[in-house]
Scaffold this motif. Sequence first.
Motif, PDB file in Angstrom:
ATOM      1  N   VAL A  30      79.812  34.205  65.805  1.00 15.11           N
ATOM      2  CA  VAL A  30      78.887  32.836  65.816  1.00 15.11           C
ATOM      3  C   VAL A  30      77.416  33.241  65.587  1.00 15.11           C
ATOM      4  CG1 VAL A  30      78.669  31.932  68.554  1.00 15.11           C
ATOM      5  CG2 VAL A  30      78.248  30.982  65.864  1.00 15.11           C
ATOM      6  N   LEU A  31      76.979  33.826  64.844  1.00 16.20           N
ATOM      7  CA  LEU A  31      75.415  33.784  64.038  1.00 16.20           C
ATOM      8  C   LEU A  31      74.814  32.282  64.905  1.00 16.20           C
ATOM      9  CD1 LEU A  31      73.548  36.162  63.030  1.00 16.20           C
ATOM     10  CD2 LEU A  31      73.902  34.470  60.933  1.00 16.20           C
ATOM     11  N   SER A  32      73.563  33.066  66.024  1.00 15.65           N
ATOM     12  CA  SER A  32      72.548  32.141  65.814  1.00 15.65           C
ATOM     13  C   SER A  32      70.983  32.840  65.387  1.00 15.65           C
ATOM     14  CB  SER A  32      72.674  31.075  67.407  1.00 15.65           C
ATOM     15  OG  SER A  32      71.443  30.668  67.399  1.00 15.65           O
ATOM     16  N   SER A  33      70.034  31.991  65.263  1.00 14.00           N
ATOM     17  CA  SER A  33      69.073  32.543  64.867  1.00 14.00           C
ATOM     18  C   SER A  33      68.338  32.887  66.095  1.00 14.00           C
ATOM     19  CB  SER A  33      67.972  31.572  64.092  1.00 14.00           C
ATOM     20  OG  SER A  33      67.440  30.133  64.581  1.00 14.00           O
ATOM     21  N   ASP A  34      69.383  33.056  67.323  1.00 17.02           N
ATOM     22  CA  ASP A  34      68.710  32.454  69.203  1.00 17.02           C
ATOM     23  C   ASP A  34      69.055  32.841  69.809  1.00 17.02           C
ATOM     24  OD1 ASP A  34      67.838  31.895  71.691  1.00 17.02           O
ATOM     25  OD2 ASP A  34      67.387  29.859  71.152  1.00 17.02           O
ATOM     26  N   PRO A  35      69.475  34.069  69.863  1.00 13.97           N
ATOM     27  CA  PRO A  35      70.246  34.878  70.974  1.00 13.97           C
ATOM     28  C   PRO A  35      70.538  34.291  71.856  1.00 13.97           C
ATOM     29  CG  PRO A  35      67.877  36.553  70.236  1.00 13.97           C
ATOM     30  CD  PRO A  35      67.765  35.420  69.814  1.00 13.97           C
ATOM     31  N   SER A  36      70.046  33.308  72.568  1.00 14.88           N
ATOM     32  CA  SER A  36      70.312  33.137  74.308  1.00 14.88           C
ATOM     33  C   SER A  36      71.493  31.646  73.605  1.00 14.88           C
ATOM     34  CB  SER A  36      69.059  32.550  74.934  1.00 14.88           C
ATOM     35  OG  SER A  36      68.346  31.792  73.955  1.00 14.88           O
ATOM     36  N   ARG A  37      70.344  31.342  72.445  1.00 17.16           N
ATOM     37  CA  ARG A  37      71.937  29.660  71.738  1.00 17.16           C
ATOM     38  C   ARG A  37      73.366  30.467  71.426  1.00 17.16           C
ATOM     39  NH1 ARG A  37      72.539  25.299  69.979  1.00 17.16           N
ATOM     40  NH2 ARG A  37      73.357  24.853  67.590  1.00 17.16           N
ATOM     41  N   ALA A  38      73.041  32.005  70.960  1.00 17.17           N
ATOM     42  CA  ALA A  38      74.219  32.664  70.674  1.00 17.17           C
ATOM     43  C   ALA A  38      75.103  32.619  72.043  1.00 17.17           C
ATOM     44  CB  ALA A  38      74.157  33.512  69.674  1.00 17.17           C
ATOM     45  N   ALA A  39      74.441  33.049  72.627  1.00 19.81           N
ATOM     46  CA  ALA A  39      75.733  33.496  73.953  1.00 19.81           C
ATOM     47  C   ALA A  39      75.808  32.180  73.697  1.00 19.81           C
ATOM     48  CB  ALA A  39      74.736  33.921  74.639  1.00 19.81           C
ATOM     49  N   GLU A  40      75.197  31.108  74.327  1.00 22.75           N
ATOM     50  CA  GLU A  40      75.418  30.063  75.152  1.00 22.75           C
ATOM     51  C   GLU A  40      76.367  29.624  73.883  1.00 22.75           C
ATOM     52  OE1 GLU A  40      71.910  27.445  74.942  1.00 22.75           O
ATOM     53  OE2 GLU A  40      71.041  28.891  76.590  1.00 22.75           O
ATOM     54  N   TYR A  41      76.375  29.124  73.243  1.00 20.26           N
ATOM     55  CA  TYR A  41      77.310  28.425  72.035  1.00 20.26           C
ATOM     56  C   TYR A  41      79.368  29.387  72.545  1.00 20.26           C
ATOM     57  CZ  TYR A  41      78.179  25.846  67.426  1.00 20.26           C
ATOM     58  OH  TYR A  41      79.757  25.187  66.714  1.00 20.26           O
ATOM     59  N   SER A  42      78.763  30.833  71.724  1.00 17.89           N
ATOM     60  CA  SER A  42      80.156  31.165  72.001  1.00 17.89           C
ATOM     61  C   SER A  42      80.664  31.465  73.582  1.00 17.89           C
ATOM     62  CB  SER A  42      79.468  33.104  71.664  1.00 17.89           C
ATOM     63  OG  SER A  42      78.650  33.332  73.079  1.00 17.89           O
ATOM     64  N   LYS A  43      79.905  31.268  74.905  1.00 22.43           N
ATOM     65  CA  LYS A  43      80.797  30.498  75.613  1.00 22.43           C
ATOM     66  C   LYS A  43      81.413  29.556  76.034  1.00 22.43           C
ATOM     67  CE  LYS A  43      79.580  31.292  80.661  1.00 22.43           C
ATOM     68  NZ  LYS A  43      79.325  30.289  81.440  1.00 22.43           N
ATOM     69  N   ALA A  44      80.500  28.351  75.446  1.00 17.55           N
ATOM     70  CA  ALA A  44      81.110  27.189  75.297  1.00 17.55           C
ATOM     71  C   ALA A  44      82.744  27.298  74.433  1.00 17.55           C
ATOM     72  CB  ALA A  44      80.133  26.033  74.648  1.00 17.55           C
ATOM     73  N   HIS A  45      82.566  27.656  73.803  1.00 12.24           N
ATOM     74  CA  HIS A  45      83.704  27.831  72.626  1.00 12.24           C
ATOM     75  C   HIS A  45      84.577  29.146  72.708  1.00 12.24           C
ATOM     76  CE1 HIS A  45      81.287  23.704  70.862  1.00 12.24           C
ATOM     77  NE2 HIS A  45      80.430  24.455  70.989  1.00 12.24           N
ATOM     78  N   SER A  46      84.456  29.597  73.667  1.00 11.92           N
ATOM     79  CA  SER A  46      84.976  30.589  73.698  1.00 11.92           C
ATOM     80  C   SER A  46      85.428  31.049  72.252  1.00 11.92           C
ATOM     81  CB  SER A  46      86.718  29.830  74.140  1.00 11.92           C
ATOM     82  OG  SER A  46      86.368  29.138  75.410  1.00 11.92           O
ATOM     83  N   ILE A  47      84.552  31.751  72.267  1.00 12.48           N
ATOM     84  CA  ILE A  47      83.982  32.805  71.061  1.00 12.48           C
ATOM     85  C   ILE A  47      83.649  34.129  71.280  1.00 12.48           C
ATOM     86  CG2 ILE A  47      82.766  33.243  69.099  1.00 12.48           C
ATOM     87  CD1 ILE A  47      82.681  30.192  68.652  1.00 12.48           C
ATOM     88  N   ALA A  48      84.346  35.290  71.067  1.00  9.68           N
ATOM     89  CA  ALA A  48      84.472  36.389  71.662  1.00  9.68           C
ATOM     90  C   ALA A  48      82.389  37.002  71.466  1.00  9.68           C
ATOM     91  CB  ALA A  48      85.323  37.614  71.201  1.00  9.68           C
ATOM     92  N   ARG A  49      82.108  36.684  70.416  1.00 12.76           N
ATOM     93  CA  ARG A  49      81.537  37.660  70.185  1.00 12.76           C
ATOM     94  C   ARG A  49      79.664  36.523  69.515  1.00 12.76           C
ATOM     95  NH1 ARG A  49      84.288  41.221  68.964  1.00 12.76           N
ATOM     96  NH2 ARG A  49      84.862  41.040  66.869  1.00 12.76           N
ATOM     97  N   GLY A  50      78.514  36.830  70.318  1.00 15.52           N
ATOM     98  CA  GLY A  50      77.370  35.473  69.686  1.00 15.52           C
ATOM     99  C   GLY A  50      76.551  36.853  69.264  1.00 15.52           C
ATOM    100  N   THR A  51      75.856  36.855  68.276  1.00 12.79           N
ATOM    101  CA  THR A  51      74.663  37.473  67.619  1.00 12.79           C
ATOM    102  C   THR A  51      74.032  36.863  67.506  1.00 12.79           C
ATOM    103  OG1 THR A  51      74.286  39.227  66.459  1.00 12.79           O
ATOM    104  CG2 THR A  51      76.070  38.086  65.586  1.00 12.79           C
ATOM    105  N   ALA A  52      72.725  37.283  67.021  1.00 11.00           N
ATOM    106  CA  ALA A  52      71.404  36.567  66.213  1.00 11.00           C
ATOM    107  C   ALA A  52      71.507  37.472  65.150  1.00 11.00           C
ATOM    108  CB  ALA A  52      70.023  36.957  67.131  1.00 11.00           C
ATOM    109  N   SER A  53      72.405  39.027  64.889  1.00 16.40           N
ATOM    110  CA  SER A  53      71.987  39.467  63.659  1.00 16.40           C
ATOM    111  C   SER A  53      72.653  39.418  62.177  1.00 16.40           C
ATOM    112  CB  SER A  53      71.898  40.933  63.822  1.00 16.40           C
ATOM    113  OG  SER A  53      72.371  42.269  62.924  1.00 16.40           O
TER     114      SER A  53
END
Length: 332
Positions: A30-53
């Motif tokens: 999952v991509l978010s413009s905010d790296p910490s939100r990418a990490a939170e969102y991926s964790k909350a939805h059991s998505i393997a990776r979160g990135t801001a890139s």
Amino acid sequence: MKWGLIGASTIASEWMIGAFRAAGGDVVSVLSSDPSRAAEYSKAHSIARGTASLDELLSDPEIEAVYISTTNEKHFPQAIAAIKAGKHVLCEKPLAMTSKDAAEMVRAAKNAGLVFATNHHLRNAGSHLAIKDAVTSGRIGKVLSIRVFHAVYLPPHLQGWRIDNPAAGGGVIPDIVVHDADTVRFHLNEDPTDVVAMSAESGLGTGVEDSCMSIWQMPSGVMVQTHESFTHKYTESGLEIHGTEGSVVARNVMTQRPVGEIVLVTESGRESVGFADHNLYERAVALFSEAVAGQGRPSADGADGVKSLAVAEAVARSARTGQRTKVVYEEI
Ligand code: NDP
């Protein structure tokens, strides 16, 4: 199918992640413009990776398709980048800020041999499929007119950019008129030629319209009347199609949920019409996945998204100028 989410959005969390998984796929990044939100969102939805890139997400070889559900001004550059990276694209409506940009996205996908679809959910509803069936099988004779009631109360958690940010594509016209345009085109199999519209800021909108009423002319002569709003707390949505031999009157069917009632009124009386209650988004994702596998087409493809946006642009132009306005469809 392995999906990448472009946008850590509400629609993805409420509907689409579940739909991708229900269709047998998985969401791997999952991509978010905010790296910490990418990490939170991926964790909350059991998505393997979160990135801001975006580059990092698009260079992930595991990802076959992306779902774009950022705010509207970001859809165009993100879709073009995804297509360049060889990913199939399911994009949220409105496809872009202009139908010219939307057409460029769709042409780019076509030239690259990639599947491109627009997430117009209503044509996937059991209710709308049953209404279309009643109309095309001749139950109401020749269609004379269609009325769309799509005034709702925008839930507080969605009262952000939609009600105050024109640069992000806010306003009820980009948000709901596009869905109504797609639904009318789906039922009538033709494209509006001219529109007359008025819009208003009626309680929620600041700098963008939160209500709109318009009349559209169809090539066959069918007249269309639509009402969209973010400010109506107590009304029900609905769709009516009137013909020479009958009318279809549907209530509560302009919604994400598989609910509502449909009545067919003819000379013989009133008849309740049954319909399937599958999840709308799961059907859209299943058809998209089949199209990627070389079978059939998405329920709403790129051309559908370009056309629904062209109608919305004409509605906005007419509301601004007070003039009857031609709908201009881009070549794809
Ligand atoms: P959201 O406002 O929830 O999400 C849009 C962006 O806002 C996200 O990409 C995210 O940016 C940012 N964002 C969202 N929540 C937060 C938060 N809590 N904190 C900080 N930033 C946040 O929009 P929607 O999900 O309502 O709509 C997204 C798109 O989907 C639009 O194009 C809309 O038109 C479409 N849509 C379509 C529907 C349909 O049925 N087809 C229904 C609803 C929406 P980032 O990714 O950078 O974190």
